[in-house]
Design a protein around this motif. Structure first.
Motif, short mmCIF file in Angstrom:
data_model
loop_
_atom_site.label_atom_id
_atom_site.label_comp_id
_atom_site.label_asym_id
_atom_site.label_seq_id
_atom_site.Cartn_x
_atom_site.Cartn_y
_atom_site.Cartn_z
N LYS A 137 0.78 -0.72 -0.10
CA LYS A 137 -0.18 0.08 0.31
C LYS A 137 0.98 1.28 0.13
O LYS A 137 0.44 2.26 -0.63
N ALA A 138 2.23 1.38 0.49
CA ALA A 138 3.03 2.13 0.47
C ALA A 138 3.73 3.00 -0.51
O ALA A 138 3.60 3.70 -0.82
N MET A 139 3.44 1.93 -1.68
CA MET A 139 3.94 2.38 -3.02
C MET A 139 3.00 1.96 -4.18
O MET A 139 2.78 1.28 -5.43
N GLN A 140 1.86 3.38 -3.96
CA GLN A 140 0.73 2.95 -3.99
C GLN A 140 0.91 3.98 -5.87
O GLN A 140 0.62 3.57 -6.88
N VAL A 141 2.28 4.96 -6.30
CA VAL A 141 2.25 5.12 -7.70
C VAL A 141 2.64 4.25 -8.61
O VAL A 141 2.36 4.09 -9.70
N ALA A 142 4.33 3.62 -7.97
CA ALA A 142 4.04 2.03 -8.72
C ALA A 142 2.99 1.03 -8.97
O ALA A 142 2.77 0.36 -10.00
N TRP A 143 2.24 1.33 -7.67
CA TRP A 143 1.15 -0.32 -7.75
C TRP A 143 0.28 0.30 -9.57
O TRP A 143 -0.43 -0.20 -9.91
N ALA A 144 -0.12 1.58 -9.29
CA ALA A 144 -0.93 2.38 -9.92
C ALA A 144 -0.25 2.23 -11.95
O ALA A 144 -0.61 1.63 -12.67
N MET A 145 1.53 2.01 -11.77
CA MET A 145 1.79 1.79 -13.05
C MET A 145 1.55 0.55 -13.19
O MET A 145 1.20 0.11 -14.31
N TYR A 146 2.37 -0.41 -11.94
CA TYR A 146 1.72 -1.77 -12.53
C TYR A 146 0.75 -1.86 -12.33
O TYR A 146 0.56 -3.19 -15.02
N GLU A 147 -0.63 -1.54 -12.87
CA GLU A 147 -1.54 -1.86 -12.99
C GLU A 147 -2.40 -1.40 -14.49
O GLU A 147 -2.78 -1.88 -15.49
N SER A 148 -2.09 -0.12 -14.60
CA SER A 148 -1.45 0.26 -16.13
C SER A 148 -0.81 -0.29 -17.71
O SER A 148 -2.00 -0.23 -18.36
N MET A 149 0.25 -1.47 -16.96
CA MET A 149 0.73 -2.06 -17.74
C MET A 149 0.41 -3.53 -17.51
O MET A 149 0.55 -4.40 -18.56
N GLY A 150 -0.53 -3.32 -17.23
CA GLY A 150 -1.76 -4.58 -17.39
C GLY A 150 -1.53 -5.80 -16.49
O GLY A 150 -2.40 -7.03 -16.76
#
Length: 176
Positions: A137-150
């Motif tokens: 949860k502390a890595m929300q920017v990365a999390w969103a990027m990963y989801e945008s990449m599929g």
């Protein structure tokens, strides 16, 4: 910004600098355990180059044309060496990456995405079927990027690292 950075395997003389960057980045994450709370984890970060002693494991680094280390990530071509909790180390026909960190001065310019794409390209070249990663949860920017990449949430890969909930993700690399 990406045009000025090259992704390549880290050289042994760069391991310490990359480890220091990893410790700095992870220790600054709001809501993430601090070094005093998880010293063993931070020791792994500080000694990030040790991962390369395992088969099919690479420490990738983003280096500018001026020699600045902008970030790094550990790629695992064999999930046996992934080293996380939970079931990820039992994944077959899968690769993974962990411990992606960027120098705060270069965040937001696409370097995290470039490191991620490089890992995906390596896995596809190796003929892997799936890419496995974890985030918090502390890595929300990365999390969103990963989801945008599929990448899609994979509840079966979730685990607890001490008091920290760690969330699994998968991305299909090829059909079959």
């Amino acid at each position: 910004m990406n045009a000025t950075y090259t992704i390549r395997d880290a050289k042994p003389e760069e391991f310490q600098t990359i480890g220091e960057l990893m410790v700095k980045v992870y220790a600054q994450l709001e809501g993430f355990p601090k070094p005093v709370e998880q010293p063993t984890y931070y020791d792994k970060l500080a000694n990030i180059g040790n991962f390369t002693e395992n088969p099919e494991t690479r420490l990738l680094v983003a280096v500018s044309s001026e020699g600045h280390i902008g970030g790094g990530v550990v790629y695992f071509g064999d999930m046996e060496y992934y080293g996380s909790g939970g079931t990820a180390t039992h994944e077959k026909n899968a690769a993974g990456f962990r411990l992606l960190a960027l120098d705060p001065d270069v965040r937001g310019g696409g370097l995290g995405k470039l490191l991620t794409k490089t890992c995906l390209d390596i896995a596809r070249t190796e003929g892997q079927k799936t890419m496995v990663i974890h985030s918090t949860k502390a890595m929300q920017v990365a999390w969103a990027m990963y989801e945008s990449m599929g990448f899609e949430r994979a509840l079966d890969l979730d685990f607890m690292q001490g008091e920290l909930a760690v969330y699994g993700f998968r991305l299909a690399l090829r059909k079959g």
